[in-house]
Write an enzyme that holds these catalytic residues in place. Structure first.
Site, short mmCIF file in Angstrom:
data_model
loop_
_atom_site.label_atom_id
_atom_site.label_comp_id
_atom_site.label_asym_id
_atom_site.label_seq_id
_atom_site.Cartn_x
_atom_site.Cartn_y
_atom_site.Cartn_z
N ASP A 25 39.76 37.11 42.62
CA ASP A 25 40.36 37.05 41.28
C ASP A 25 39.21 37.21 40.27
O ASP A 25 38.35 36.33 40.16
CB ASP A 25 41.05 35.68 41.13
CG ASP A 25 41.81 35.55 39.82
OD1 ASP A 25 41.45 36.25 38.84
OD2 ASP A 25 42.74 34.73 39.78
N HIS A 26 39.24 38.31 39.57
CA HIS A 26 38.11 38.61 38.67
C HIS A 26 38.04 37.63 37.49
O HIS A 26 37.02 37.54 36.81
CB HIS A 26 38.22 40.05 38.17
CG HIS A 26 36.90 40.69 37.85
ND1 HIS A 26 35.72 39.98 37.73
CD2 HIS A 26 36.56 41.98 37.64
CE1 HIS A 26 34.73 40.80 37.43
NE2 HIS A 26 35.21 42.02 37.38
#
Ligand code: CAO
Length: 433
Positions: A405-406
């Site tokens: 998850d950036h």
């Protein structure tokens, strides 16, 4: 070619009615009876159909205008010989007011008795989808959709010629409320829908309902895909020594009824790397403003079962040795395949591993098992020639990937994490340092 003026036909007892939708754009090709406008009074909603086939060359009304019988609203270019005798031709560029005045003096074409029923030879008839932002639906369905805030263009019509029915609008609302797409290919919440196709037009088909597990996991995967900005980092590591060690231990393990596969070594290496990078063993807070780092190491393991994908959790991986982990893995994957997992077996995970290494493939992009922030995908190890500075030597190389998850992890953290996993797997001695 002739240009035909379209006026508001007899609309009953109403003196002035508001235009609530203009259903065509200039340049659209319309067939006889295609809806052009929707009008709404305080008592009724009505559609104004086209009395002729042709190309819309001018639109003289806008949403919000009030119109009455005889008002000039469109110009349609028709085939010369197909224009209605009753309809006067007007100058294409005539200003609205002038045309209105002119129109008032002329006879209004009777929409119920169209004299033209063919589109121009070089045009193709429109249907609801090809008319840009328009959809075919009855006034009552339009009113129903409007009341519920549903955009008709988002609804796939199941009626004749793709006409939208009330049940189609209800179906879309139901699917959005259930958090699932209305068809396998259609999303809600502003996601552009994928057209519904009648596949049987092209050949024989069979339809089988998805299994219960697949339906459930599908919802989670879809939610993660839509909510989590994914990045996938690809990497590979040299597991020659690790696999040598595994093979040496295999016979001993088998005597204890344990099957030693590379996965348990990967689990230990992953946990060590998670300890180095606590942000990977974490979840974002629901408001997305904080990161919750977990001081326990429970690994979800994706298991392929006859009923679909399940992700049981091996608890406290940091506290267990290779044999104990193998036993746990055999137990939970067995339970998963027999459909005997409890809710407790499936909860509390902090990071997930999806291993396709026993099957094949070179690389893949796993979907984050939200609310975790990262997942590893393991692919099949292969002997490869590796340059050691003076010669190529055969080494067992395992490709793997980590999707993350950036919002929680930057690219640099992502690749530092995969590099650490690779380092531990390449030299297992590092795990005890
Ligand atoms: N490279 C090369 N060989 C590998 C390997 C790898 N990365 N991983 C496993 N293998 C080998 C094993 O050593 C074993 O061979 P041997 O019997 O000769 O020792 C063989 O492949 C089969 O392994 P396995 O799949 O039975 O066992 P596992 O511990 O690797 O995996 C489990 C267990 C439950 C994860 C697996 O059976 C499974 O279900 N995998 C599918 C997961 C899945 O569907 N993921 C996709 C989810 S969508 O993201």
């Amino acid at each position: 070619m002739a240009t035909q003026q379209i006026n508001i036909p007899d609309i009953g007892d109403f003196d002035s009615v508001e235009v609530i939708e203009v259903l065509v754009s200039e340049g659209d090709i319309v067939a006889v009876d295609d809806s052009l406008l929707t009008l709404e009074s305080d008592k009724a909603t009505m559609e104004i159909p086209s009395p002729v086939a042709g190309k819309i060359t001018k639109i003289a009304v806008s949403v919000g205008d009030d119109v009455a019988e005889g008002d000039y609203v469109f110009e349609i270019e028709t085939e010369e010989n197909s224009a209605s005798d009753k309809t006067p031709e007007v100058a294409v560029e005539a200003p609205k007011e002038a045309v209105k005045a002119e129109a008032a003096k002329t006879e209004v074409p009777k929409v119920a008795e169209p004299t033209v029923n063919q589109a121009p030879a070089n045009s193709k008839p429109v249907n609801a989808q090809s008319m840009g932002a328009t959809s075919h639906a009855s006034p009552s369905v339009r009113a129903f959709a409007r009341k519920l805030g549903v955009e008709l263009t988002k609804v796939s019509g199941t009626g004749p010629k793709g006409r939208v029915q009330q049940s189609d609008v209800e179906g879309l609302i139901k699917s959005v409320m259930q958090g699932s797409p209305s068809t396998g290919a259609t999303g809600g919440a502003g996601i552009p829908p994928i057209a519904t196709v009648d596949f049987s037009k092209f050949g024989e088909t069979t339809t089988e309902e998805l299994g219960r597990i697949k339906k459930i996991s599908g919802k989670f995967l879809h939610a993660s895909w839509l909510n989590v900005p994914h990045v996938t980092q690809f990497d590979e590591c040299d597991i020659t020594e690790m696999d040598q060690f595994r093979k040496e231990q295999k016979a001993i393990a088998e005597k204890q009824g344990i099957k030693l596969t590379p996965l348990v070594f990967v689990m230990k290496a992953v946990v060590k790397a998670l300890q180095d990078f606590p942000s990977v063993n974490a979840s974002l807070s629901p408001d997305g403003q904080s990161i919750i780092k977990k001081q326990y190491y429970n690994l979800g393991i994706a298991v392929d079962t006859p009923n679909g994908l399940m992700v049981p959790v091996v608890k406290d991986v940091d506290k267990k040795g290779i044999y104990e982990l193998s036993r746990d893995l055999m137990e939970i994957s067995g339970k998963a395949r027999e459909g005997k997992l409890s809710a407790a077996d499936m909860s509390g995970g902090t990071f997930t591993i999806s291993s396709l290494g026993g099957i094949g493939g070179t690389q893949f992009t796993p979907i984050v098992n939200a609310p975790e922030v990262a997942i590893m995908g393991l692919s099949k190890a292969k002997m490869q020639p590796v340059w050691n500075g003076s010669e190529f030597i055969p080494r067992l190389i395992m490709p793997f990937s980590v999707s993350y998850d950036h919002r929680a992890l930057d690219g640099a953290e992502g690749v530092r994490f995969t590099t650490a996993v690779g380092k531990y797997l390449s030299d297992l001695r590092q795990l005890i340092l």
